[in-house]
Design a protein around this motif. Structure first.
Motif, mmCIF file in Angstrom:
data_model
loop_
_atom_site.group_PDB
_atom_site.id
_atom_site.type_symbol
_atom_site.label_atom_id
_atom_site.label_comp_id
_atom_site.label_asym_id
_atom_site.label_seq_id
_atom_site.Cartn_x
_atom_site.Cartn_y
_atom_site.Cartn_z
ATOM 1 N N ALA A 262 0.812 -1.138 -0.002
ATOM 2 C CA ALA A 262 -0.088 -0.028 0.060
ATOM 3 C C ALA A 262 0.914 1.226 0.146
ATOM 4 N N ALA A 263 2.049 1.247 0.810
ATOM 5 C CA ALA A 263 2.868 2.454 0.879
ATOM 6 C C ALA A 263 3.615 2.650 -0.274
ATOM 7 N N GLY A 264 3.936 1.529 -1.022
ATOM 8 C CA GLY A 264 4.622 1.598 -2.242
ATOM 9 C C GLY A 264 3.768 2.017 -3.599
ATOM 10 N N VAL A 265 2.409 1.538 -3.463
ATOM 11 C CA VAL A 265 1.554 2.018 -4.755
ATOM 12 C C VAL A 265 1.161 3.373 -4.248
ATOM 13 N N ILE A 266 0.891 3.846 -2.981
ATOM 14 C CA ILE A 266 0.276 5.239 -2.907
ATOM 15 C C ILE A 266 1.635 6.312 -3.459
ATOM 16 N N GLN A 267 2.765 5.866 -3.157
ATOM 17 C CA GLN A 267 4.188 7.027 -3.382
ATOM 18 C C GLN A 267 4.182 6.842 -4.954
ATOM 19 N N PHE A 268 4.049 5.609 -5.410
ATOM 20 C CA PHE A 268 4.453 5.434 -6.829
ATOM 21 C C PHE A 268 3.175 6.262 -7.708
ATOM 22 N N ALA A 269 1.907 5.923 -7.258
ATOM 23 C CA ALA A 269 0.786 6.721 -7.853
ATOM 24 C C ALA A 269 0.806 8.182 -7.787
ATOM 25 N N LEU A 270 1.251 8.780 -6.902
ATOM 26 C CA LEU A 270 1.526 10.128 -6.589
ATOM 27 C C LEU A 270 2.315 10.835 -7.231
ATOM 28 N N LEU A 271 3.734 10.163 -7.405
ATOM 29 C CA LEU A 271 4.699 10.841 -8.193
ATOM 30 C C LEU A 271 4.630 10.356 -9.614
ATOM 31 N N GLY A 272 3.757 9.291 -10.022
ATOM 32 C CA GLY A 272 3.699 8.958 -11.517
ATOM 33 C C GLY A 272 2.639 9.456 -12.158
ATOM 34 N N GLY A 273 1.425 10.072 -11.137
ATOM 35 C CA GLY A 273 0.291 10.740 -11.932
ATOM 36 C C GLY A 273 -0.613 9.662 -12.603
ATOM 37 N N ARG A 274 -0.680 8.532 -11.875
ATOM 38 C CA ARG A 274 -1.419 7.541 -12.195
ATOM 39 C C ARG A 274 -2.569 7.303 -11.042
ATOM 40 N N SER A 275 -3.603 6.493 -11.560
ATOM 41 C CA SER A 275 -4.566 5.931 -10.606
ATOM 42 C C SER A 275 -4.023 4.963 -9.627
ATOM 43 N N LEU A 276 -4.632 4.753 -8.387
ATOM 44 C CA LEU A 276 -3.932 3.876 -7.600
ATOM 45 C C LEU A 276 -4.450 2.365 -8.270
ATOM 46 N N THR A 277 -5.555 2.388 -8.904
ATOM 47 C CA THR A 277 -5.792 0.892 -9.580
ATOM 48 C C THR A 277 -4.865 0.739 -10.608
ATOM 49 N N GLU A 278 -4.686 1.411 -11.454
ATOM 50 C CA GLU A 278 -3.440 1.196 -12.549
ATOM 51 C C GLU A 278 -2.183 1.013 -11.772
ATOM 52 N N THR A 279 -1.946 1.889 -10.887
ATOM 53 C CA THR A 279 -0.653 1.512 -10.389
ATOM 54 C C THR A 279 -0.356 0.309 -9.727
ATOM 55 N N PHE A 280 -1.490 -0.193 -8.957
ATOM 56 C CA PHE A 280 -1.395 -1.387 -8.220
ATOM 57 C C PHE A 280 -1.319 -2.759 -9.227
ATOM 58 N N LEU A 281 -1.884 -2.416 -10.328
ATOM 59 C CA LEU A 281 -1.886 -3.488 -11.223
ATOM 60 C C LEU A 281 -0.607 -3.721 -12.014
#
Length: 174
Positions: free
Chosen positions: A123-142
């Motif tokens: 969760a911590a990884g997905v949230i930071q990756f999504a925030l910095l990458g400008g992607r949705s949480l769902t897309e980032t999780f996948l």
């Protein structure tokens, strides 16, 4: 051997093993490499317990933040924690801590603690990756979480089993 010396020696060894396991890394197009860091986190927590396991991970992160090349791909620096994959690095503290909560427990409890730790780490990884990458949480999780979950779960199981084997051979620390 003095209990304090034995404890510090195990902590140093676990931190060193974590640094080595981080270098067994296979880069992927997602930007999140496949590593054996999860195995190292499980070893730290399952072998050393909550406090000592978390300290080992904190030392590992501090070494990396100081610029030593201990993170995946022989990298280091504060920029790695502030970068897209930094959330996973920070999440390792949760993972090792929760693995440590299962130390010495039987039945399903240790496995549930490890699963919760893995969930928090991802969760911590997905949230930071999504925030910095400008992607949705769902897309980032996948892209950066789902492909790694089975490998990470197997790494946690292996870490727990290895820690149990080490404890049987060495005098357990309190």
């Amino acid at each position: 051997m003095n209990e304090k010396v034995r404890s510090m020696t195990r902590m140093a060894a676990c931190t060193a093993v974590l640094c080595v396991l981080s270098q067994i890394s296979f880069p992927l197009p997602s930007g999140v490499p496949v590593t054996l860091q999860t195995l190292g986190m499980a070893l730290c927590g399952c072998l050393l317990g909550v406090r000592r396991g978390a300290i080992c991970v904190a030392v590992y992160l501090l070494l990396g933040m100081a610029g030593l090349p201990v993170f995946a791909g022989f990298t280091g620096g504060v920029s790695k924690l502030a970068g897209p994959t930094g959330g996973f690095l920070i999440g390792f503290i949760f993972l090792a801590t929760l693995c440590g909560l299962g130390r010495g427990k039987a039945g399903l409890a240790p496995w549930l603690y490890m699963a919760l730790g893995l969930l928090l780490c991802h969760a911590a990884g997905v949230i930071q990756f999504a925030l910095l990458g400008g992607r949705s949480l769902t897309e980032t999780f996948l892209v950066v979480s789902l492909p790694y979950i089975v490998k990470d779960a197997l790494s946690l199981a292996a870490g727990r089993l290895l820690a149990a084997g080490i404890d049987k051979r060495l005098a357990p620390i309190a």
